[in-house]
Design an enzyme around this catalytic site. Structure first.
Site, PDB file in Angstrom:
ATOM      1  N   ASP A  32     120.105  72.461  60.140  1.00  0.00           N
ATOM      2  CA  ASP A  32     120.666  71.493  59.186  1.00  0.00           C
ATOM      3  C   ASP A  32     122.050  70.987  59.626  1.00  0.00           C
ATOM      4  O   ASP A  32     123.027  71.074  58.858  1.00  0.00           O
ATOM      5  CB  ASP A  32     120.809  72.132  57.790  1.00  0.00           C
ATOM      6  CG  ASP A  32     119.544  72.839  57.329  1.00  0.00           C
ATOM      7  OD1 ASP A  32     118.453  72.309  57.572  1.00  0.00           O
ATOM      8  OD2 ASP A  32     119.656  73.924  56.727  1.00  0.00           O
ATOM      9  N   GLU A 242     113.871  66.071  51.075  1.00  0.00           N
ATOM     10  CA  GLU A 242     115.187  66.747  51.159  1.00  0.00           C
ATOM     11  C   GLU A 242     115.987  66.130  52.301  1.00  0.00           C
ATOM     12  O   GLU A 242     115.573  65.143  52.895  1.00  0.00           O
ATOM     13  CB  GLU A 242     115.003  68.258  51.372  1.00  0.00           C
ATOM     14  CG  GLU A 242     114.305  68.617  52.664  1.00  0.00           C
ATOM     15  CD  GLU A 242     113.961  70.111  52.779  1.00  0.00           C
ATOM     16  OE1 GLU A 242     114.198  70.886  51.847  1.00  0.00           O
ATOM     17  OE2 GLU A 242     113.410  70.487  53.839  1.00  0.00           O
TER      18      GLU A 242
HETATM   19  O1  FUB Z   1     118.022  75.443  55.603  1.00  0.00           O
HETATM   20  C1  FUB Z   1     117.411  75.580  54.349  1.00  0.00           C
HETATM   21  C2  FUB Z   1     116.719  74.327  53.962  1.00  0.00           C
HETATM   22  O2  FUB Z   1     115.736  73.977  54.936  1.00  0.00           O
HETATM   23  C3  FUB Z   1     117.604  73.105  53.897  1.00  0.00           C
HETATM   24  O3  FUB Z   1     118.428  73.066  52.782  1.00  0.00           O
HETATM   25  C4  FUB Z   1     116.570  72.048  53.962  1.00  0.00           C
HETATM   26  O4  FUB Z   1     117.043  70.759  54.208  1.00  0.00           O
HETATM   27  C5  FUB Z   1     115.665  72.575  55.063  1.00  0.00           C
HETATM   28  O5  FUB Z   1     116.130  72.220  56.346  1.00  0.00           O
END
Ligand code: FUB
Length: 343
Positions: A32, A242
């Protein structure tokens, strides 16, 4: 793995092909990557993946991260420095578990680290921590940002100096449990379930002048098709899941995000920070591992995409490594689709 102040050489600055699409750091697992240029240097604010031995599920419980390390590099392809622990979950008074994807901002001499973590009731909230250094250590506020919820904060500074936070994530990110403005623990585990209705929207709010709170009620970020109709829940290849990010190019606002269960990094463009944003296409095709998560930054007259995959852990979805590659805007303003591997 060396956990503190590890330095390692990625490659010589001018030999592009040697470091593009390679893990930027191999001593720890990272994911991320939110990249920013501060003082003519690239700083990367990633998640710090660890083996927690928590069984895998659709909620993402196995992503049980406990701290953040900030990385920096003077040039693309130059030395990558790991500055050690910048914030530890044990120092966040309201935190329960799972420090997920963070972001950072700078204003008036202070660096701000924004982070999602589940509170003691197992509800994701977004916190803020401050430092006088871009690499921390960061001191968290005693409470989460009022009115914040869900995950993946991305803080965008517009050309007029105003900061906005984009955020949200469905499934494990819990956004679908907030449909009526209140947390519903019995809400859907995945999307809304209403296949022919508009998909759940990411969120945006202007940040207050002191950067510690929202300056306005949280708004929906609408993503629409070329006819101006909202993307529907059933449109898994294009709807928001997301990983919000915002960048501005030639006066246009580019909202990028992950489509989650279909694994694309997609983007949509608009005329102002609130949208609506019109879906344009794919920036990054699926990578090795379940998740896909990006940031996009200009540095010394080129644009770069930071992303992650699971090359180092040989496909273990919760043990990721961040990478960088060049991103190109075409003359018509669209973005060239990137495939991270040789076709
Ligand atoms: O790293 C945990 C979660 O996985 C992140 O918040 C999301 O965007 C995904 O990459």
């Amino acid at each position: 793995a060396a956990e503190n102040n590890t330095e390692q050489t990625a490659a010589a600055p001018d030999s592009n092909q040697k470091f593009l699409n390679k893990p930027l750091i191999t001593e720890i697992y990272t994911a991320d990557p939110s990249a920013h240029v501060f003082n003519n240097k690239i700083y990367i604010y990633p998640s710090h993946d660890i083996e927690s031995n928590v069984p895998q599920n659709d909620n993402g419980d196995h992503f049980a991260m406990r701290d953040y390390h900030i990385l920096s590099m003077d040039s693309v392809g130059g030395k990558v420095t790991d500055h050690g622990v910048a914030l530890d979950i044990k120092d966040i008074p309201w935190a329960g578990r799972q420090l997920w994807a963070p972001d950072a901002a700078f204003k008036d001499g202070t660096y701000f680290l924004y982070f999602p973590v589940k509170d003691k009731n197992d509800v994701f909230r977004i916190g803020v921590a401050t430092s006088t250094s871009p690499t921390g250590p960061f001191k968290p506020d005693p409470k989460p940002i009022e009115g914040s919820f869900s995950i993946d904060p991305a803080v965008f500074k517009d050309t007029d100096g105003q900061h906005y936070m984009y955020f949200g994530g469905i499934w494990g990110g819990q956004l679908q449990k907030w449909e009526n403005g209140k947390f519903n623990p019995n809400g859907s585990k995945t999307d809304s379930g209403k296949e022919n209705e508009p998909a759940i929207s990411p969120k945006v709010a202007k940040l207050s002048a002191d950067m510690h709170s929202f300056a306005e009620p949280v708004k929906d970020v609408q993503i629409v098709d070329k006819e101006g109709k909202p993307l529907l829940t059933k449109d898994h290849d294009r709807r928001f899941f997301e990983a919000s990010w915002m960048h501005k190019y030639n006066g246009k606002y580019y909202f990028s995000y992950s489509t989650g269960d279909t694994h694309y990094i997609a983007y949509a463009t608009g005329d102002n920070p609130y949208g609506p944003f019109t879906y344009q296409g794919v920036i990054l095709n699926p990578v090795l591992g379940w998740t896909n998560h990006q940031s996009i930054v200009p540095f010394r007259d080129k644009w770069y995409l930071f992303y992650h995959d699971t090359e180092l852990s040989k496909g273990q979805t919760h043990l990721r490594n961040i990478k960088i590659t060049e991103l190109k805007h075409k003359p018509d303003g669209t973005i060239e689709t990137i495939t991270a591997y040789k076709e």
